[in-house]
Motif scaffolding. Sequence first.
Motif, PDB file in Angstrom:
ATOM      1  N   PHE A  22     -34.468 -32.367 -44.148  1.00  0.00           N
ATOM      2  CA  PHE A  22     -34.783 -32.180 -42.737  1.00  0.00           C
ATOM      3  C   PHE A  22     -34.324 -33.418 -41.988  1.00  0.00           C
ATOM      4  O   PHE A  22     -34.463 -34.548 -42.482  1.00  0.00           O
ATOM      5  N   ILE A  23     -33.750 -33.192 -40.815  1.00  0.00           N
ATOM      6  CA  ILE A  23     -33.280 -34.284 -39.963  1.00  0.00           C
ATOM      7  C   ILE A  23     -33.956 -34.110 -38.610  1.00  0.00           C
ATOM      8  O   ILE A  23     -33.864 -33.038 -38.003  1.00  0.00           O
ATOM      9  N   GLN A  24     -34.644 -35.149 -38.178  1.00  0.00           N
ATOM     10  CA  GLN A  24     -35.312 -35.095 -36.878  1.00  0.00           C
ATOM     11  C   GLN A  24     -34.773 -36.241 -36.028  1.00  0.00           C
ATOM     12  O   GLN A  24     -34.761 -37.395 -36.464  1.00  0.00           O
ATOM     13  N   ALA A  25     -34.315 -35.897 -34.832  1.00  0.00           N
ATOM     14  CA  ALA A  25     -33.744 -36.903 -33.915  1.00  0.00           C
ATOM     15  C   ALA A  25     -34.822 -37.371 -32.949  1.00  0.00           C
ATOM     16  O   ALA A  25     -35.108 -36.707 -31.958  1.00  0.00           O
ATOM     17  N   HIS A  26     -35.438 -38.509 -33.246  1.00  0.00           N
ATOM     18  CA  HIS A  26     -36.438 -39.100 -32.355  1.00  0.00           C
ATOM     19  C   HIS A  26     -35.666 -39.755 -31.205  1.00  0.00           C
ATOM     20  O   HIS A  26     -34.978 -40.757 -31.412  1.00  0.00           O
ATOM     21  N   THR A  27     -35.757 -39.165 -30.031  1.00  0.00           N
ATOM     22  CA  THR A  27     -34.930 -39.585 -28.910  1.00  0.00           C
ATOM     23  C   THR A  27     -35.793 -39.954 -27.710  1.00  0.00           C
ATOM     24  O   THR A  27     -36.605 -39.158 -27.256  1.00  0.00           O
ATOM     25  N   THR A  28     -35.598 -41.164 -27.199  1.00  0.00           N
ATOM     26  CA  THR A  28     -36.298 -41.615 -26.006  1.00  0.00           C
ATOM     27  C   THR A  28     -35.259 -41.923 -24.935  1.00  0.00           C
ATOM     28  O   THR A  28     -34.359 -42.740 -25.161  1.00  0.00           O
ATOM     29  N   ALA A  29     -35.382 -41.229 -23.805  1.00  0.00           N
ATOM     30  CA  ALA A  29     -34.467 -41.440 -22.684  1.00  0.00           C
ATOM     31  C   ALA A  29     -35.141 -40.974 -21.403  1.00  0.00           C
ATOM     32  O   ALA A  29     -35.864 -39.975 -21.401  1.00  0.00           O
ATOM     33  N   ARG A  30     -34.889 -41.697 -20.332  1.00  0.00           N
ATOM     34  CA  ARG A  30     -35.412 -41.324 -19.012  1.00  0.00           C
ATOM     35  C   ARG A  30     -36.922 -41.082 -19.024  1.00  0.00           C
ATOM     36  O   ARG A  30     -37.405 -40.100 -18.501  1.00  0.00           O
TER      37      ARG A  30
ATOM     38  N   ALA B 233     -41.675 -30.044 -34.383  1.00  0.00           N
ATOM     39  CA  ALA B 233     -40.319 -29.630 -34.053  1.00  0.00           C
ATOM     40  C   ALA B 233     -40.230 -29.344 -32.553  1.00  0.00           C
ATOM     41  O   ALA B 233     -41.118 -28.746 -31.972  1.00  0.00           O
ATOM     42  N   ASP B 234     -39.154 -29.771 -31.963  1.00  0.00           N
ATOM     43  CA  ASP B 234     -38.876 -29.539 -30.549  1.00  0.00           C
ATOM     44  C   ASP B 234     -39.950 -30.088 -29.628  1.00  0.00           C
ATOM     45  O   ASP B 234     -40.088 -29.644 -28.493  1.00  0.00           O
ATOM     46  N   ALA B 235     -40.729 -31.051 -30.100  1.00  0.00           N
ATOM     47  CA  ALA B 235     -41.770 -31.624 -29.252  1.00  0.00           C
ATOM     48  C   ALA B 235     -41.124 -32.462 -28.145  1.00  0.00           C
ATOM     49  O   ALA B 235     -40.101 -33.080 -28.327  1.00  0.00           O
ATOM     50  N   MET B 236     -41.754 -32.429 -26.972  1.00  0.00           N
ATOM     51  CA  MET B 236     -41.282 -33.231 -25.855  1.00  0.00           C
ATOM     52  C   MET B 236     -42.488 -33.875 -25.207  1.00  0.00           C
ATOM     53  O   MET B 236     -43.485 -33.240 -24.959  1.00  0.00           O
ATOM     54  N   HIS B 237     -42.372 -35.168 -24.947  1.00  0.00           N
ATOM     55  CA  HIS B 237     -43.459 -35.896 -24.307  1.00  0.00           C
ATOM     56  C   HIS B 237     -42.892 -36.669 -23.135  1.00  0.00           C
ATOM     57  O   HIS B 237     -41.856 -37.306 -23.263  1.00  0.00           O
ATOM     58  N   GLU B 238     -43.582 -36.619 -21.993  1.00  0.00           N
ATOM     59  CA  GLU B 238     -43.195 -37.459 -20.876  1.00  0.00           C
ATOM     60  C   GLU B 238     -43.988 -38.746 -21.002  1.00  0.00           C
ATOM     61  O   GLU B 238     -45.195 -38.716 -21.183  1.00  0.00           O
ATOM     62  N   MET B 239     -43.287 -39.856 -20.927  1.00  0.00           N
ATOM     63  CA  MET B 239     -43.926 -41.137 -21.128  1.00  0.00           C
ATOM     64  C   MET B 239     -44.496 -41.645 -19.806  1.00  0.00           C
ATOM     65  O   MET B 239     -43.967 -41.360 -18.743  1.00  0.00           O
ATOM     66  N   GLY B 240     -45.579 -42.407 -19.889  1.00  0.00           N
ATOM     67  CA  GLY B 240     -46.195 -43.009 -18.708  1.00  0.00           C
ATOM     68  C   GLY B 240     -45.310 -44.063 -18.111  1.00  0.00           C
ATOM     69  O   GLY B 240     -44.309 -44.486 -18.683  1.00  0.00           O
ATOM     70  N   HIS B 241     -45.661 -44.496 -16.951  1.00  0.00           N
ATOM     71  CA  HIS B 241     -44.861 -45.513 -16.242  1.00  0.00           C
ATOM     72  C   HIS B 241     -45.084 -46.867 -16.833  1.00  0.00           C
ATOM     73  O   HIS B 241     -46.078 -47.361 -17.055  1.00  0.00           O
TER      74      HIS B 241
END
Length: 151
Positions: free
Chosen positions: A107-115, A143-151
């Motif tokens: 399994f390959i998971q792309a932990h990606t942080t942007a914007r 899988a396919d999780a998305m989180h909006e990060m705080g300021h």
Amino acid sequence: MKKWIVLMLSLLLLAACADEDASAGAGDTLEQVEVEFNIAETADPGDELVLSAAVSQGGEAIEDADEVVFEVWESGDRGHSEMLEAVHTESGVYEHTWTFDEEGVYFIQAHTTARRMHVMPKMELTVGDPDPESIVPDDSDDADAMHEMGH
């Protein structure tokens, strides 16, 4: 007296315009950061693979992601995963070269942080011709999780 009325009406008009401008973007939401794998779903043991993912938002390539890390683990053994930092190559594409030495399902998971968002899409890669009895499905709910990060 007329001057005061004109002055008050002008101030009311300016205040109304300012309120309208301030609320114009209040309902807008950021478009989700998208990560698309550019990796075949099968490989042979010993092949050097380029783990690759295209990162975009609203159809526009993201050239300045804060972080793209590929987490790689063999089926049933996430506790021994490898974290592989990707490098930006071109047009929002981030890559890391890796060799899968043994047959198996990975399994390959792309932990990606942007914007100010963090997304973690996941894919499955079959290396060689593994014994179907040895494959443990990955049923984690990230899988396919998305989180909006705080300021």
